[in-house]
Design a protein around this motif. Structure first.
Motif, PDB file in Angstrom:
ATOM      1  N   MET A   3       0.835  -1.211   0.000  1.00 44.14           N
ATOM      2  CA  MET A   3       0.000   0.000   0.000  1.00 44.14           C
ATOM      3  C   MET A   3       0.865   1.255   0.000  1.00 44.14           C
ATOM      4  SD  MET A   3      -3.268  -0.736   2.490  1.00 44.14           S
ATOM      5  CE  MET A   3      -4.026   0.797   1.972  1.00 44.14           C
ATOM      6  N   ARG A   4       1.898   1.262   0.837  1.00 47.54           N
ATOM      7  CA  ARG A   4       2.787   2.422   0.873  1.00 47.54           C
ATOM      8  C   ARG A   4       3.483   2.611  -0.479  1.00 47.54           C
ATOM      9  NH1 ARG A   4       4.811   0.579   6.240  1.00 47.54           N
ATOM     10  NH2 ARG A   4       3.702   1.749   7.840  1.00 47.54           N
ATOM     11  N   THR A   5       3.941   1.509  -1.062  1.00 51.89           N
ATOM     12  CA  THR A   5       4.621   1.595  -2.358  1.00 51.89           C
ATOM     13  C   THR A   5       3.683   2.112  -3.431  1.00 51.89           C
ATOM     14  OG1 THR A   5       6.100  -0.239  -1.779  1.00 51.89           O
ATOM     15  CG2 THR A   5       5.868   0.271  -4.117  1.00 51.89           C
ATOM     16  N   GLU A   6       2.459   1.570  -3.463  1.00 49.83           N
ATOM     17  CA  GLU A   6       1.489   2.020  -4.452  1.00 49.83           C
ATOM     18  C   GLU A   6       1.163   3.497  -4.256  1.00 49.83           C
ATOM     19  OE1 GLU A   6      -3.182   1.201  -5.674  1.00 49.83           O
ATOM     20  OE2 GLU A   6      -2.000  -0.423  -4.785  1.00 49.83           O
ATOM     21  N   GLY A   7       0.991   3.892  -2.997  1.00 49.29           N
ATOM     22  CA  GLY A   7       0.696   5.292  -2.719  1.00 49.29           C
ATOM     23  C   GLY A   7       1.827   6.214  -3.123  1.00 49.29           C
ATOM     24  N   PHE A   8       3.054   5.829  -2.765  1.00 54.35           N
ATOM     25  CA  PHE A   8       4.208   6.665  -3.103  1.00 54.35           C
ATOM     26  C   PHE A   8       4.370   6.773  -4.624  1.00 54.35           C
ATOM     27  CE2 PHE A   8       8.699   7.368  -4.012  1.00 54.35           C
ATOM     28  CZ  PHE A   8       8.985   8.442  -3.192  1.00 54.35           C
ATOM     29  N   ASN A   9       4.235   5.643  -5.322  1.00 52.66           N
ATOM     30  CA  ASN A   9       4.375   5.664  -6.782  1.00 52.66           C
ATOM     31  C   ASN A   9       3.282   6.507  -7.427  1.00 52.66           C
ATOM     32  OD1 ASN A   9       6.579   4.003  -6.548  1.00 52.66           O
ATOM     33  ND2 ASN A   9       5.479   2.124  -7.064  1.00 52.66           N
ATOM     34  N   HIS A  10       2.077   6.444  -6.862  1.00 47.49           N
ATOM     35  CA  HIS A  10       0.979   7.236  -7.418  1.00 47.49           C
ATOM     36  C   HIS A  10       1.232   8.728  -7.200  1.00 47.49           C
ATOM     37  CE1 HIS A  10      -3.086   8.044  -8.824  1.00 47.49           C
ATOM     38  NE2 HIS A  10      -3.256   8.827  -7.777  1.00 47.49           N
ATOM     39  N   ILE A  11       1.743   9.075  -6.032  1.00 48.40           N
ATOM     40  CA  ILE A  11       2.028  10.480  -5.748  1.00 48.40           C
ATOM     41  C   ILE A  11       3.038  11.036  -6.747  1.00 48.40           C
ATOM     42  CG2 ILE A  11       3.184  11.996  -4.079  1.00 48.40           C
ATOM     43  CD1 ILE A  11       1.786  10.408  -1.870  1.00 48.40           C
ATOM     44  N   GLN A  12       4.006  10.200  -7.157  1.00 51.33           N
ATOM     45  CA  GLN A  12       4.997  10.655  -8.130  1.00 51.33           C
ATOM     46  C   GLN A  12       4.354  11.025  -9.463  1.00 51.33           C
ATOM     47  OE1 GLN A  12       8.291  10.884  -6.930  1.00 51.33           O
ATOM     48  NE2 GLN A  12       7.134  10.338  -5.109  1.00 51.33           N
ATOM     49  N   ARG A  13       3.188  10.455  -9.747  1.00 51.04           N
ATOM     50  CA  ARG A  13       2.532  10.700 -11.026  1.00 51.04           C
ATOM     51  C   ARG A  13       1.451  11.767 -10.948  1.00 51.04           C
ATOM     52  NH1 ARG A  13       2.569   4.969 -10.722  1.00 51.04           N
ATOM     53  NH2 ARG A  13       0.332   4.969 -10.269  1.00 51.04           N
ATOM     54  N   LEU A  14       1.195  12.296  -9.765  1.00 52.76           N
ATOM     55  CA  LEU A  14       0.151  13.306  -9.626  1.00 52.76           C
ATOM     56  C   LEU A  14       0.571  14.620 -10.276  1.00 52.76           C
ATOM     57  CD1 LEU A  14      -1.051  12.718  -5.958  1.00 52.76           C
ATOM     58  CD2 LEU A  14      -2.257  12.126  -8.062  1.00 52.76           C
ATOM     59  N   SER A  15      -0.421  15.353 -10.744  1.00 51.69           N
ATOM     60  CA  SER A  15      -0.130  16.639 -11.371  1.00 51.69           C
ATOM     61  C   SER A  15       0.307  17.655 -10.324  1.00 51.69           C
ATOM     62  CB  SER A  15      -1.369  17.147 -12.107  1.00 51.69           C
ATOM     63  OG  SER A  15      -2.411  17.406 -11.184  1.00 51.69           O
ATOM     64  N   ILE A  16       1.055  18.629 -10.759  1.00 54.15           N
ATOM     65  CA  ILE A  16       1.488  19.689  -9.849  1.00 54.15           C
ATOM     66  C   ILE A  16       0.287  20.415  -9.249  1.00 54.15           C
ATOM     67  CG2 ILE A  16       2.759  21.869  -9.712  1.00 54.15           C
ATOM     68  CD1 ILE A  16       4.516  19.404  -9.974  1.00 54.15           C
ATOM     69  N   SER A  17      -0.806  20.491 -10.005  1.00 53.14           N
ATOM     70  CA  SER A  17      -1.994  21.176  -9.496  1.00 53.14           C
ATOM     71  C   SER A  17      -2.555  20.485  -8.254  1.00 53.14           C
ATOM     72  CB  SER A  17      -3.069  21.237 -10.588  1.00 53.14           C
ATOM     73  OG  SER A  17      -3.441  19.940 -10.995  1.00 53.14           O
ATOM     74  N   TYR A  18      -2.342  19.171  -8.146  1.00 49.86           N
ATOM     75  CA  TYR A  18      -2.801  18.454  -6.949  1.00 49.86           C
ATOM     76  C   TYR A  18      -2.103  18.992  -5.699  1.00 49.86           C
ATOM     77  CZ  TYR A  18      -3.617  14.659  -3.635  1.00 49.86           C
ATOM     78  OH  TYR A  18      -3.967  13.938  -2.521  1.00 49.86           O
ATOM     79  N   PHE A  19      -0.796  19.223  -5.816  1.00 53.37           N
ATOM     80  CA  PHE A  19      -0.028  19.699  -4.668  1.00 53.37           C
ATOM     81  C   PHE A  19      -0.303  21.175  -4.390  1.00 53.37           C
ATOM     82  CE2 PHE A  19       2.252  16.149  -6.575  1.00 53.37           C
ATOM     83  CZ  PHE A  19       2.333  15.298  -5.488  1.00 53.37           C
ATOM     84  N   ASP A  20      -0.836  21.903  -5.414  1.00 48.27           N
ATOM     85  CA  ASP A  20      -1.274  23.264  -5.165  1.00 48.27           C
ATOM     86  C   ASP A  20      -2.474  23.291  -4.224  1.00 48.27           C
ATOM     87  OD1 ASP A  20       0.660  24.283  -6.811  1.00 48.27           O
ATOM     88  OD2 ASP A  20      -0.644  24.475  -8.560  1.00 48.27           O
ATOM     89  N   LYS A  21      -3.298  22.249  -4.317  1.00 44.34           N
ATOM     90  CA  LYS A  21      -4.532  22.209  -3.532  1.00 44.34           C
ATOM     91  C   LYS A  21      -4.356  21.504  -2.195  1.00 44.34           C
ATOM     92  CE  LYS A  21      -7.725  24.041  -6.287  1.00 44.34           C
ATOM     93  NZ  LYS A  21      -8.615  25.145  -5.862  1.00 44.34           N
ATOM     94  N   LYS A  22      -3.582  20.432  -2.184  1.00 41.55           N
ATOM     95  CA  LYS A  22      -3.435  19.626  -0.977  1.00 41.55           C
ATOM     96  C   LYS A  22      -2.184  20.043  -0.203  1.00 41.55           C
ATOM     97  CE  LYS A  22      -6.864  16.690  -0.899  1.00 41.55           C
ATOM     98  NZ  LYS A  22      -7.770  16.598   0.243  1.00 41.55           N
ATOM     99  N   GLY A  23      -2.317  20.153   1.114  1.00 37.81           N
ATOM    100  CA  GLY A  23      -1.156  20.449   1.940  1.00 37.81           C
ATOM    101  C   GLY A  23      -0.218  19.257   2.029  1.00 37.81           C
ATOM    102  N   ILE A  24       1.072  19.534   2.039  1.00 38.34           N
ATOM    103  CA  ILE A  24       2.065  18.453   2.116  1.00 38.34           C
ATOM    104  C   ILE A  24       1.886  17.665   3.411  1.00 38.34           C
ATOM    105  CG2 ILE A  24       4.535  17.957   2.263  1.00 38.34           C
ATOM    106  CD1 ILE A  24       5.021  20.353   0.460  1.00 38.34           C
ATOM    107  N   GLY A  25       1.633  18.392   4.504  1.00 35.15           N
ATOM    108  CA  GLY A  25       1.445  17.711   5.788  1.00 35.15           C
ATOM    109  C   GLY A  25       0.278  16.745   5.757  1.00 35.15           C
ATOM    110  N   ASP A  26      -0.813  17.121   5.077  1.00 34.58           N
ATOM    111  CA  ASP A  26      -1.972  16.247   4.987  1.00 34.58           C
ATOM    112  C   ASP A  26      -1.643  14.993   4.176  1.00 34.58           C
ATOM    113  OD1 ASP A  26      -4.962  15.787   5.257  1.00 34.58           O
ATOM    114  OD2 ASP A  26      -4.754  15.795   3.070  1.00 34.58           O
ATOM    115  N   ILE A  27      -0.892  15.163   3.087  1.00 34.22           N
ATOM    116  CA  ILE A  27      -0.495  14.004   2.269  1.00 34.22           C
ATOM    117  C   ILE A  27       0.383  13.069   3.091  1.00 34.22           C
ATOM    118  CG2 ILE A  27       0.790  13.278   0.221  1.00 34.22           C
ATOM    119  CD1 ILE A  27      -0.013  15.938  -1.066  1.00 34.22           C
ATOM    120  N   ILE A  28       1.337  13.636   3.827  1.00 31.04           N
ATOM    121  CA  ILE A  28       2.220  12.825   4.674  1.00 31.04           C
ATOM    122  C   ILE A  28       1.404  12.080   5.725  1.00 31.04           C
ATOM    123  CG2 ILE A  28       4.084  12.911   6.377  1.00 31.04           C
ATOM    124  CD1 ILE A  28       5.233  15.278   4.794  1.00 31.04           C
ATOM    125  N   SER A  29       0.424  12.770   6.319  1.00 35.71           N
ATOM    126  CA  SER A  29      -0.411  12.139   7.341  1.00 35.71           C
ATOM    127  C   SER A  29      -1.195  10.960   6.763  1.00 35.71           C
ATOM    128  CB  SER A  29      -1.388  13.164   7.928  1.00 35.71           C
ATOM    129  OG  SER A  29      -2.235  12.576   8.889  1.00 35.71           O
TER     130      SER A  29
END
Length: 536
Positions: free
Chosen positions: A127-153
């Motif tokens: 699950m962690r691997t799938e999540g991390f790999n998916h995050i690498q493919r997310l658009s930059i606009s996703y990180f504009d909207k979501k806080g880094i701390g929330d993603i880490i949590s």
């Protein structure tokens, strides 16, 4: 290497004011469908570990069977060898058998716990691997909207909640199911009236679990959300510490953090209160159930001693206690299960997030092209109806140094983001050698160009590894040559460990100017066709 140097913006008639790199990208977030869908998705992760799952279930079943037959043997031994006839040797023999049964139950319980724990860790790693790999493919606009701390949590706290259920709750749930089933069968074989007396508590228990469980699940999701906010607040404060201290805003930030911290505390208390409601109520039901069984059994023993013996009543009291114990486990596990499902829903929200801007099905292949860059009537805004740049037209020829200048907030960094295709234009087109950027694959585009950002990022590893990040196969001589071109070789050589000097996170143990020189070196070493310097 041909240099098409992009560093700025356009004339004032074709721009809209915005801070460099600012704004928010559009984000299409498909949320996890619902509780049942999330539960099914979660349990699909067990599929690759069916062998461990089967071993775990079989050993749990064996442990339950051994624990279930033990009270019957004890009751029969008391009735036959102590109550109706005194035979100490036979009774002692039964106790030896009972001892081996409990040893077998202990061994199978250990095997099941180790197996399920091993399987759970494998599942969570995937699950962690799938999540991390998916995050690498997310658009930059996703990180504009979501806080880094929330993603880490979500990737740490929420996944840990799922792990806690898989490693502990799953065993208890399966064990409780097998135990309750086995005990009911054993009790029915012994005596029907006393069995019905024990089962009379089930409707009350089921109602409590259903009602309180919904409240726990809602409270658990709110708690996890508040923990995500807390992580985001901490991450933002630590990242912006220089700004906070420069403007003497420590007290203000403390007040903001106190507010977020209180919300997290209140959500945790709410979750704890709703969770703890279950256990006292279950204990009360269990006490009433035992009192009812003992009272009814005592009356039946006195009224009909030929059918109802003290040994039978003893066996039923043991069975009743064993019956109510897994019911308490079910109540406790159900709270854990609801917390895990709340975490799973938040995790799947990340998994379901729209990935990076799509590449064409049949992308145009980038060959050894000159590297001509053209902006053709380009307009773009991070938010709808809020344009940042409008009607931009210019061409940068191969081998030409093109400087785009303008005041802060004019859109220079935005143009770089569009050129790297972190975002797509709203209208118009950006072309490389006459072909629209959207007809190339993202990988080819980003291999074509090298970008030095205003705030370069470095990983917590050596200078050497950071410089070779974009071209790991580069030789030592090529790395040093690139450092000399960027005027970085001298200061690197003066460091105690030279190119093997370990940088801290973001490279904060060297100066801003030195970080800029390293960023230029890293980009030069990647040997891009198009070199883009954002105020570097």
């Amino acid at each position: 290497m041909s240099d098409n140097r992009q560093s700025g913006t356009t004339n004032s008639s074709k721009r809209r004011s915005m801070r460099p790199g600012g704004g928010h990208g559009s984000m299409n977030l498909d949320k996890a469908d619902n509780f049942n869908i999330s539960m099914k998705r979660l349990f699909k992760y067990f599929g690759r570990d069916k062998a461990f799952l089967i071993i775990g279930l079989l050993t749990i079943l064996a442990s339950v069977v051994l624990n279930t037959i033990a009270p019957g043997i004890l009751g029969a031994a008391i009735t036959n060898h102590l109550e109706r006839s005194l035979d100490i040797n036979a009774f002692a023999g039964q106790m030896v058998i009972l001892l081996f049964i409990y040893i077998g139950a202990f061994v199978t319980n250990v095997v099941s716990s180790v197996t399920i724990s091993f399987m759970s860790n494998r599942v969570i790693m995937r699950m962690r691997t799938e999540g991390f790999n998916h995050i690498q493919r997310l658009s930059i606009s996703y990180f504009d909207k979501k806080g880094i701390g929330d993603i880490i949590s979500r990737m740490t706290n929420d996944i840990d909640m799922v792990y806690q259920f898989m490693s502990n709750g799953f065993i208890n749930t399966v064990n409780a199911f097998f135990t309750i089933t086995g005990i009911i069968i054993a009790m029915f074989n012994l005596n029907l009236p006393l069995t019905l007396a024990v089962l009379a508590t089930l409707p009350v228990v089921g109602l409590m679990i259903a009602v309180i469980g919904r409240q726990v699940r809602k409270a658990a999701k709110e708690k996890q959300s508040q923990i995500g906010n807390l992580s985001a607040a901490i991450e933002e404060s630590v990242t912006g510490m220089k700004v906070i201290q420069s403007f003497h805003r420590e007290k203000s930030e403390q007040e903001k953090f106190d507010s977020v911290n209180r919300s997290a505390r209140d959500a945790s208390i709410e979750m704890a209160v709703r969770s703890y409601m279950m256990m006292p109520l279950m204990q009360l039901v269990n006490v009433f159930g035992l009192v009812f069984v003992v009272g009814l059994g005592g009356v039946l023993v006195v009224a009909n001693p030929e059918v109802y013996s003290i040994g039978l009543l003893t066996a039923f009291i043991v069975y009743a206690r064993k019956f109510f114990e897994p019911l308490r486990q079910v109540a406790q596990v159900y709270n854990m299960f609801n917390s895990a499902m709340a975490g799973a829903e938040r995790i799947f929200e990340v998994f379901d997030s729209t990935e990076e801007l799509p590449s064409p099905e049949t992308p145009v292949k980038l060959q050894e092209l000159p590297g001509r860059v053209e902006f053709d009537d380009v307009s773009f805004g991070y938010e709808e109806n809020k344009p940042v740049i409008s009607g931009i037209d210019f061409m940068a020829e191969p081998g030409q140094v093109t400087a785009i200048v303008g005041p802060t907030g004019a859109g220079k960094t935005t143009m770089i983001n569009l050129l790297a295709r972190f975002y797509d234009v709203n209208s118009g087109s950006i072309k490389i050698d006459g072909t629209d950027l959207r007809e190339y694959s993202r990988t080819d585009i980003r291999e074509l160009m090298g970008i030095v950002l205003q705030e370069p990022f470095f990983f917590a590893t050596t200078i050497r590894e950071n410089l070779m990040y974009g071209r790991p196969e580069a030789t030592e001589d090529e790395m040093i040559k690139a450092a000399k071109i960027a005027n970085a070789h001298h200061f690197i050589s003066c460091l105690p460990d030279g190119y093997d000097t370990k940088l801290t996170e973001r490279g904060m143990n060297i100066s801003q100017g030195e970080r800029q020189l390293l960023a230029i070196t890293r980009t030069v070493l990647s040997d891009p066709k198009i070199l883009v310097l954002d105020e570097a």
